[in-house]
Write a protein that holds these residues in place. Structure first.
Motif, short mmCIF file in Angstrom:
data_model
loop_
_atom_site.label_atom_id
_atom_site.label_comp_id
_atom_site.label_asym_id
_atom_site.label_seq_id
_atom_site.Cartn_x
_atom_site.Cartn_y
_atom_site.Cartn_z
N GLU A 294 -4.46 -8.72 -2.40
CA GLU A 294 -4.89 -7.64 -4.10
C GLU A 294 -5.23 -6.75 -3.24
OE1 GLU A 294 -7.34 -8.13 -8.17
OE2 GLU A 294 -7.65 -9.56 -6.37
N LEU A 295 -5.18 -5.75 -3.79
CA LEU A 295 -6.35 -4.51 -3.27
C LEU A 295 -6.63 -4.27 -4.53
CD1 LEU A 295 -3.60 -4.67 -1.08
CD2 LEU A 295 -4.79 -2.18 -0.64
N LYS A 296 -8.34 -3.48 -4.95
CA LYS A 296 -8.73 -3.25 -5.85
C LYS A 296 -8.90 -2.26 -6.12
CE LYS A 296 -9.18 -4.13 -10.07
NZ LYS A 296 -8.08 -4.12 -11.66
N ASN A 297 -9.33 -0.81 -6.63
CA ASN A 297 -10.07 0.19 -6.64
C ASN A 297 -10.02 0.60 -5.36
OD1 ASN A 297 -9.29 0.81 -9.34
ND2 ASN A 297 -11.30 -1.24 -9.54
N VAL A 298 -9.11 0.38 -4.13
CA VAL A 298 -9.47 0.82 -2.99
C VAL A 298 -9.33 2.12 -2.11
CG1 VAL A 298 -8.51 0.01 -0.17
CG2 VAL A 298 -8.37 -1.39 -2.44
N THR A 299 -10.36 2.68 -1.40
CA THR A 299 -9.75 3.70 -1.52
C THR A 299 -10.73 3.85 0.27
OG1 THR A 299 -11.94 5.39 -3.00
CG2 THR A 299 -11.44 6.17 -1.22
N ALA A 300 -9.49 4.91 0.98
CA ALA A 300 -10.03 4.53 2.62
C ALA A 300 -8.38 5.93 2.71
CB ALA A 300 -8.86 3.16 3.18
N LYS A 301 -8.71 6.02 4.12
CA LYS A 301 -8.19 7.40 4.90
C LYS A 301 -8.02 7.12 6.17
CE LYS A 301 -8.02 12.68 5.04
NZ LYS A 301 -7.74 12.43 5.56
N LYS A 302 -6.71 7.21 7.19
CA LYS A 302 -6.01 6.97 8.27
C LYS A 302 -6.72 9.04 8.68
CE LYS A 302 -2.93 5.01 9.83
NZ LYS A 302 -1.57 4.47 10.22
N LYS A 303 -7.23 8.92 9.98
CA LYS A 303 -7.67 10.06 10.45
C LYS A 303 -6.43 10.92 10.60
CE LYS A 303 -10.37 11.42 14.14
NZ LYS A 303 -11.01 11.38 15.83
N GLY A 304 -6.50 12.18 9.95
CA GLY A 304 -5.36 12.69 9.86
C GLY A 304 -4.53 12.18 9.40
N GLY A 305 -3.99 11.15 9.27
CA GLY A 305 -2.86 10.98 8.26
C GLY A 305 -3.20 10.20 7.26
N ALA A 306 -2.51 9.54 5.77
CA ALA A 306 -2.17 9.30 4.87
C ALA A 306 -3.81 8.57 4.54
CB ALA A 306 -1.42 7.46 4.87
N ALA A 307 -3.84 9.09 2.50
CA ALA A 307 -5.58 9.26 2.49
C ALA A 307 -5.00 7.94 1.02
CB ALA A 307 -6.49 9.92 1.88
#
Length: 174
Positions: A3-16
């Protein structure tokens, strides 16, 4: 179950992802858009830090330190790199898929596992991923092969749940 719940993450120079929630159930096969799917897989494996929200495996929250636990239980198929020719790339993909299918892994995470396979082998590989999900594994595949969604849905039988995500703003459950 992952389960991913309300996840905020960003790959350097990529998808978010911003506030992304999803439930990946045992016995489910999920196809995700390549860039976003790779980010989801990196978040699940602890390779990309979570800025907000949480990731759980079977109800247990994963931290960057405990993500190692999931990495040991998962079969991870990254995009093969560093090979000189297409024949070597094809062979490496075959080996990684076969290894994942023969493992006791409860989770299979694959990034573009079809990119160097001939079309006939893509169909065979999808049948193997489908079989692994039927055996109870969580299977998540990051791919640009949108055409596979229709093929999987046409071959849908019994309890296998198949979904292709193209819109990542909404909460999704399979």
């Amino acid at each position: 179950m992952i389960e991913l719940k309300n996840v905020t993450a960003k790959k350097k120079g990529g998808a978010a992802m911003d506030g992304y929630s999803a439930l990946f159930r045992n016995g489910g096969l999920r196809l995700l858009d390549r860039a976003f799917g790779e980010l989801v897989i990196d978040v699940v494996l602890g390779f990309c830090p979570v800025e907000a929200g949480f990731v759980c495996y079977d109800g247990m929250p994963l931290s960057p330190q405990s993500a190692n636990f999931l990495r040991k239980m998962a079969a991870y198929i990254p995009t093969p790199e560093g090979f000189r020719n297409a024949v070597d790339l094809r062979q490496k993909q075959r080996e990684m898929i076969a290894g994942a299918m023969q493992s006791d892994a409860a989770v299979v995470l694959a990034v573009e596992p079809f990119s160097h396979l001939p079309e006939t082998e893509v169909r065979e590989a999808m049948a193997l991923f489908r079989k692994k999900a039927d055996e109870g594994a969580v299977v998540i595949i990051a791919t640009d092969r949108n055409d596979l969604k229709d093929d999987l849905n046409a071959g849908f039988e019994g309890g296998l749940k198949v979904n292709f995500e193209g819109n990542f703003e909404k909460e999704d459950e399979i």
